[in-house]
Scaffold this active site. Structure first.
Site, PDB file in Angstrom:
ATOM      1  NE  ARG A   1     -10.764  -1.332   3.651  1.00  0.00           N
ATOM      2  CZ  ARG A   1     -11.382  -1.558   4.812  1.00  0.00           C
ATOM      3  NH1 ARG A   1     -12.560  -2.151   4.832  1.00  0.00           N
ATOM      4  NH2 ARG A   1     -10.822  -1.209   5.958  1.00  0.00           N
TER       5      ARG A   1
ATOM      6  CD  GLU B 261      -6.649   5.164   2.568  1.00  0.00           C
ATOM      7  OE1 GLU B 261      -7.664   5.251   3.305  1.00  0.00           O
ATOM      8  OE2 GLU B 261      -5.514   4.913   3.017  1.00  0.00           O
TER       9      GLU B 261
ATOM     10  CG  ASP C 261      -1.825   5.143   5.021  1.00  0.00           C
ATOM     11  OD1 ASP C 261      -1.709   4.068   5.638  1.00  0.00           O
ATOM     12  OD2 ASP C 261      -2.905   5.535   4.533  1.00  0.00           O
TER      13      ASP C 261
ATOM     14  CE  LYS D  44      -6.575   8.468   8.269  1.00  0.00           C
ATOM     15  NZ  LYS D  44      -7.250   7.353   8.925  1.00  0.00           N
TER      16      LYS D  44
ATOM     17  CG  ASP E 119      -5.458   7.814   4.824  1.00  0.00           C
ATOM     18  OD1 ASP E 119      -6.369   8.462   4.254  1.00  0.00           O
ATOM     19  OD2 ASP E 119      -5.662   6.764   5.477  1.00  0.00           O
TER      20      ASP E 119
ATOM     21  CE  LYS F 180      -3.205   2.595   3.008  1.00  0.00           C
ATOM     22  NZ  LYS F 180      -4.070   2.558   4.224  1.00  0.00           N
TER      23      LYS F 180
ATOM     24  CG  ASP G 136      -9.916   7.286   6.806  1.00  0.00           C
ATOM     25  OD1 ASP G 136      -8.828   7.288   6.183  1.00  0.00           O
ATOM     26  OD2 ASP G 136     -10.000   7.427   8.040  1.00  0.00           O
TER      27      ASP G 136
END
Ligand code: BES
Ligand code: MN
Ligand code: ZN
Length: 491
Positions: free
Chosen positions: A341, A339, A278, A267, A260, A255, A337
């Site tokens: 996956r 995101e 991230d 968030k 993020d 990933k 959020d």
């Protein structure tokens, strides 16, 4: 970021020209401690009084303890640094103690490490990992890491190979840490892709970068959806290492969310800065495929790295959107959020097109990983056998890992009214497992697969410990490296 020079030394510790000698202490029952094997000659130089001296200074032998004793001419070196190995010294204790020692040796020119008498590989790896510092953004560099460390070991062919492998592994970890520690204003999808390409080309890998146009043409709806809110558009990097006499093909996916914010499902402000990490999964697989080339594994290893920045803007994807994913499935986005996956799903479908024998993906995927396992233990999910193999190897290299299940009911909780599935369940139970259930939908049946959720272990937001600095840790580079080595050996 100048790494110390590491070498083998067969000169006796009493004769070694070094500034510092590092030895180990081992906790015993009843509150006493003893010296680790190999320190007898040092003790002899202190007339057998070293335990008493250390104990007067407060030493107990517990892990991460560092006690310093001036030698006053008893050795050529001016200082003995005694580091605790805890109760049951194995490779991880040696790695941690060597790391803790290396962290106290800043500014030192030359050290002589005696923990190699317990475990050479771990002593080297721990020293290199503990000496890591990321100072690129400091106007003044402060004390530099220890410049040279000699390890007490004869320079046999086997020990030389150990030195080479341990050094290369520590370098790969440092590469991942550097990427993670680079702030998001400088590390965004295009600049990450450029850095990955430079690393890959220097190691002789084949590198392919898909820019936003190529992603559109290819139909990578997950990556484009997540990356669309940023002015810095997404990329997909592919790095291929084809080893000599490759017997197995391993697909790695990591990933790469360079920052993020959560997107429209924004968030909270507190600790949002930590979302600079991230992209730790991406950093780990880039470092791992480069390492595979440096160690000339007889394997084919292909890293597929989706890179995007998750930002809120007028061009962002929305809660309620349905994304056309790579490979044809559709996903209803209920929370922007979740995101990771989405970008992983595209990348994993692409990775599986190469018909690999194994698929490993790793990601800072869920806050639920931290709730379930804490900051230092990765969750491993996937197909039963390969999941357990990766977990076992992760534990063996000292990167804590724990196997987790994929309960069926969480799959049906991802059912969508509109699309093939939605990107979140309607509840917060088993969040790490639900994310893995989502990913499973994008993995072909019968492909051995391991998913490593590293939300906690990839980033140390507290003080340094053992060989782990503040910031990017490089987890799970050493796990992946050891899994590759294991596949090279055992298929
Ligand atoms: N990058 C985060 C997960 C994360 C959280 C990593 C804390 C490291 C530390 C991920 O993209 C995320 O936001 N996940 C959500 C999923 C939720 C919306 C289902 C989460 O865990 O809250
Ligand atoms: Mn997120
Ligand atoms: Zn994320």
């Amino acid at each position: 970021m100048t790494a110390p020079k590491l070498a083998l030394s067969d000169i006796a510790v009493t004769e070694a020209t070094a500034d510092v000698v590092v030895i180990g202490t081992v906790q015993r029952t009843g509150g006493t401690f003893s010296l680790a094997p190999g320190s007898e000659t040092v003790d002899a130089a202190f007339d057998g009084q070293l335990v008493e001296i250390l104990s007067t200074l407060g030493a107990t032998g517990k892990a991460d303890e560092v006690v310093k004793v001036p030698t006053l001419g008893k050795l050529k070196a001016g200082l003995v640094v005694a580091v605790g190995l805890g109760k049951d010294p194995g490779p991880e204790q040696v790695r941690r103690a060597s790391g803790a020692a290396a962290r106290t040796l800043t500014g030192v020119k030359r050290a002589y490490n005696h923990l190699s008498a317990v475990d050479l590989h771990a002593a080297i790896e721990g020293t290199a990992l503990g000496a890591y510092a990321f100072t690129q953004y400091k106007s003044e560099n402060g004390d530099s890491p220890v410049a040279r460390v000699d390890f007490a070991a004869e320079s046999s062919k086997e020990n030389k190979a150990t030195l080479k492998a341990a050094t290369a592994i520590a370098e790969a970890v440092a590469t991942a840490r550097d990427l993670i520690n680079t702030p998001p204003n400088d590390l965004y999808p295009a600049s990450f892709a450029d850095r990955a390409a430079a690393l890959g080309k220097a190691a002789g890998l084949e590198v392919e970068i898909l820019d936003e146009k190529a992603l559109r043409k290819g139909g990578f709806g997950g990556i484009l959806g997540v990356g669309g809110g940023s002015s810095r558009l997404p990329r997909l990097v592919r790095m291929t290492y084809k080893g000599p006499k490759a017997t197995k093909k391993i697909a790695l996916v990591g990933k790469g969310i360079t920052f993020d914010t959560g997107g429209i499902s924004l968030k909270p402000a507190a600790n949002m800065d930590e979302m600079t990490s991230d992209m730790s999964g991406a950093a780990a697989v880039v470092a791992a495929v480069v390492l595979a080339a440096k160690l000339k594994f007889p394997l084919e290893v292909i890293a597929t790295v989706p890179l995007a920045e998750n930002m809120p803007s007028g061009s962002s994807y929305r809660p309620g959107d349905v994304l056309p994913m790579y490979g044809g499935k559709t996903v209803e986005v209920l929370n922007t959020d979740a995101e990771g996956r989405l970008v992983l799903a595209d990348a994993m479908v692409r990775a599986a097109e190469d018909a690999p024998d194994y698929l490993i993906d790793t990601a800072t995927l869920t806050g639920a990983q931290l709730v379930a396992l804490g900051r230092r233990t990765a969750g491993v999910m996937g197909t039963d056998e390969f999941r357990d193999r990766v977990t076992r190897i992760g534990q063996a290299v000292g990167e804590n890992a724990w196997a987790m299940p994929l309960p069926d009911e969480l799959r049906s909780d991802l059912d969508s009214r509109l699309a093939d599935l939605s990107n979140v369940t309607g509840h917060r139970w088993g969040g790490m497992l639900a994310a893995a259930q989502f990913l499973k939908e994008f993995v072909p049946d019968n492909l051995p697969w391991a998913h490593i959720d590293i939300a906690g272990p990839s980033f140390n937001n507290a003080g340094p410990w053992g060989y782990t600095p503040h910031g990017g840790t490089g987890v799970p580079v050493r796990t992946i490296a050891a899994v590759l080595a294991d596949i090279a050996e055992n298929g």
